[in-house]
Design a protein around this motif. Structure first.
Motif, PDB file in Angstrom:
ATOM      1  N   MET A  70       0.908  -1.274  -0.084  1.00 46.92           N
ATOM      2  CA  MET A  70      -0.099  -0.048  -0.080  1.00 46.92           C
ATOM      3  C   MET A  70       0.688   1.195   0.035  1.00 46.92           C
ATOM      4  SD  MET A  70      -3.466  -0.701   1.897  1.00 46.92           S
ATOM      5  CE  MET A  70      -4.017   0.854   1.205  1.00 46.92           C
ATOM      6  N   GLY A  73       2.115   1.685  -3.443  1.00 50.22           N
ATOM      7  CA  GLY A  73       1.080   1.947  -4.289  1.00 50.22           C
ATOM      8  C   GLY A  73       0.741   3.546  -4.074  1.00 50.22           C
ATOM      9  N   GLY A  74       0.970   3.965  -3.096  1.00 48.60           N
ATOM     10  CA  GLY A  74       0.688   5.679  -2.944  1.00 48.60           C
ATOM     11  C   GLY A  74       2.026   6.212  -3.445  1.00 48.60           C
ATOM     12  N   THR A  77       2.137   6.985  -7.234  1.00 48.51           N
ATOM     13  CA  THR A  77       1.083   7.824  -7.893  1.00 48.51           C
ATOM     14  C   THR A  77       1.353   9.104  -8.196  1.00 48.51           C
ATOM     15  OG1 THR A  77      -0.639   6.304  -6.791  1.00 48.51           O
ATOM     16  CG2 THR A  77      -1.453   8.506  -7.577  1.00 48.51           C
ATOM     17  N   GLY A 158      -5.657   1.236  -5.360  1.00 54.89           N
ATOM     18  CA  GLY A 158      -4.755   1.403  -4.562  1.00 54.89           C
ATOM     19  C   GLY A 158      -5.362   2.130  -3.303  1.00 54.89           C
ATOM     20  N   SER A 159      -6.516   2.441  -3.140  1.00 54.39           N
ATOM     21  CA  SER A 159      -6.904   3.359  -1.835  1.00 54.39           C
ATOM     22  C   SER A 159      -8.010   2.609  -1.257  1.00 54.39           C
ATOM     23  CB  SER A 159      -6.983   4.794  -2.313  1.00 54.39           C
ATOM     24  OG  SER A 159      -8.130   4.893  -3.303  1.00 54.39           O
ATOM     25  N   TYR A 244      -4.034   1.240   7.456  1.00 49.38           N
ATOM     26  CA  TYR A 244      -3.654   1.284   6.029  1.00 49.38           C
ATOM     27  C   TYR A 244      -3.814   2.462   5.362  1.00 49.38           C
ATOM     28  CZ  TYR A 244      -3.598  -3.894   6.342  1.00 49.38           C
ATOM     29  OH  TYR A 244      -3.105  -5.365   6.635  1.00 49.38           O
ATOM     30  N   TYR A 248      -1.265   4.699   2.996  1.00 46.58           N
ATOM     31  CA  TYR A 248      -1.518   5.136   1.904  1.00 46.58           C
ATOM     32  C   TYR A 248      -1.345   6.445   1.590  1.00 46.58           C
ATOM     33  CZ  TYR A 248      -3.572   5.611  -2.894  1.00 46.58           C
ATOM     34  OH  TYR A 248      -3.839   6.067  -3.948  1.00 46.58           O
TER      35      TYR A 248
END
Length: 530
Positions: A70, A73-74, A77, A158-159, A244, A248
């Motif tokens: 996670m 993933g952030g 972005t 992703g979120s 989580y 993120y």
């Protein structure tokens, strides 16, 4: 025995690398290959340690792995690319998850005859979508998607795990009878509030640390962010917040900040992210007993079909249709690619190891559902994209400017065209550039123009140049700070004296490429070449 275990782990990692290549050629999600490898290893009892078959152990390891998945993933972005769709994607990741969970729960209760608490738990567990599976397929096929669809899927997938995690915890409390409706609402508010506050606070402190602490190399910078990622989850989790969500937020904020050694850190976390995906799906596969799956496969298939044709479309259409800028085919495609992934199985493990009185084997059902979703639904994504005319043949999701800067010896530079610039009001074909330098892109307001010979550059444009990165001998750079007593304050660089040349000025969070007319300020950090 320990050495044998190490050799087995090495063998598994080598097989995982090989399976990644095979999955790219076949166009199937690589995580499916890792999952099947785990099932095979677990079935053959290759690893002689019973801990790997313990739900609690696997839950802890997978929870730790999801922290980095996670975070990355952030971190990956790009805000510039997603800011135009962040509202819609945020609604899909929150309200959309809730709608999916509610409708799936109602189907289990009324359609399948399950009891209400267990129906609510199942709906919450499978309510989020998986980003890694979708993008592994799109990148394998080099498919670009129209109308900002790829950024939409990236942000949503992703979120949305934090929302699914909060709903799962809330429904487990409801099943155990330890929380009322008001208690669940308060818990959700605390999860969101504390998760967001901790995430923003930790991100701010991390930025200050990256800017003010001399890490003495990319290795310590990577170690620092490694610790930040763990703290981003642990701190709010201890306080009753959603870890989580915090992770993120920290990832996306730090990913859009500029700091030293960022390129090396991206490569470090890229490897960590891949390793965590292998670990997660491999350990999940080890828990599976193939002989027991047939009993729960029918349940999983029915739930999957309902989610595919009812729950997911209802969530997507109800949220995106009011914006009136998304066509039917685009909403249908976004609905179709809502794959279920590792997080759903991890949440199922959380329920199974949480001593809840479950009448159905939630782990096996969710495993089968994820397997069907990734294997069948995931493999059909390229075909569905073509049928719905969602493929943009002029682009693909494979690379960005940042990716090429990280992977190759290329350098991308931005030059602003001023009114008195030599480049202003000239056609690109009339500009005599040195060999191996190319103007690739013109940024004109919000418009992006592919640079061609008959493209004219105008004042206010920003031109993106591409050239080979310098890989020669190491030059010596010095860094000096303009002190309050310095006589340089308020003067132009051309009015000051000194040996060497100022090649960059660090002013707060900005990096300034100076010229002779640049005025020096107190606190400026000058990077000099001598």
């Amino acid at each position: 025995m320990f050495t044998i275990l190490l050799l087995i782990i090495v063998f598994v990692l080598f097989i995982s690398v090989a399976l990644n290549g095979v999955s790219l050629k076949l166009g199937i999600p690589k995580v499916l290959a890792f999952l099947l490898l785990g099932v095979l290893v677990g079935h053959l009892k290759v690893i002689p340690y019973s801990s790997f078959e313990d739900f609690g152990f696997v839950q802890n390891v997978c929870t730790a792995a999801l922290i980095f998945i996670m975070f990355y993933g952030g971190f990956g972005t790009r805000w510039v690319a997603v800011k135009h769709i962040v509202v819609e994607a945020g609604l899909l990741a929150s309200v959309g998850v809730a709608i999916t969970a509610i409708l799936t729960s109602l189907f289990c209760f009324y359609g399948l005859g399950w009891n209400l608490p267990e129906s609510l738990v199942l709906g919450a567990v499978v309510s989020s979508t998986d980003a890694a599976s979708v993008f592994s397929i799109l990148r394998a096929k080099k498919l670009g998607l129209k109308n900002n669809t790829a950024p939409m899927l990236e942000v949503e997938s992703g979120s949305n795990d934090p929302m699914a995690c909060m709903l799962t915890i809330a429904m487990m409390s409801f099943m155990k009878g330890t929380a009322s409706g008001g208690g669940i609402a308060l818990m959700l508010l605390m999860q969101i509030g504390l998760g967001a506050i901790c995430g923003l606070s930790i991100a701010y402190l991390a930025i200050q640390g990256l800017q003010k602490i001399n890490m003495h190399g990319s290795g310590y910078s990577s170690l620092f962010l490694f610790a930040v990622a763990i703290a981003s989850y642990a701190v709010p989790d201890v306080m009753g917040g959603n870890g989580y969500l915090s992770v993120y937020l920290v990832g996306i904020i730090l990913g859009n900040e500029e700091f030293k050694e960022k390129r090396a850190i991206v490569n470090f976390f890229d490897g960590i992210n891949e390793m965590m995906q292998v670990i997660t799906f491999f350990l999940i596969g080890i828990l599976v007993v193939p002989a027991n799956l047939y009993r729960d496969f029918i349940w999983a298939a029915m739930i999957f079909i309902f989610m595919l044709i009812v729950a997911r479309p209802a969530a997507v259409f109800s949220i995106l249709a009011p914006f009136r800028k998304y066509k039917f085919k685009q909403m249908s495609f976004i609905s179709f690619v809502g794959l279920r992934g590792a997080s759903a199985i991890v949440f199922a493990i959380m329920c199974v190891s949480g001593e809840s009185a479950l009448q159905h084997d939630l782990f096996n059902i969710v495993f089968c559902l994820v397997f069907i979703s990734i294997g069948l639904q995931g493999s059909l994504i390229p075909w569905v994209a073509k049928k719905m005319n969602m493929i943009d043949n002029n682009s693909n999701v494979l690379k960005t400017f940042n990716d090429y800067m990280e992977d190759n010896s290329l350098l991308f530079s931005q030059v602003e065209i001023t009114n008195d610039s030599y480049l202003a009001r000239r056609l690109i074909k009339d500009i005599h550039l040195p060999k191996n330098i190319l103007i690739a892109l013109i940024l004109r307001g919000k418009e992006q123009i592919i640079a061609k010979g008959d493209t004219m550059m105008l004042p206010g444009d920003k031109a993106i140049f591409v050239s080979h990165a310098y890989n020669g001998y190491e030059a010596i750079f010095l860094e000096k700070t303009i002190k309050p007593t310095s006589k340089r304050i308020g003067k132009k660089i051309s009015e000051t004296t000194g040996t060497g040349i100022i090649i960059m000025i660090r002013r707060g969070n900005k990096n300034i490429i100076p010229n002779g007319n640049t005025v020096l300020h107190e606190g400026d950090r000058l990077v000099l070449l001598r």
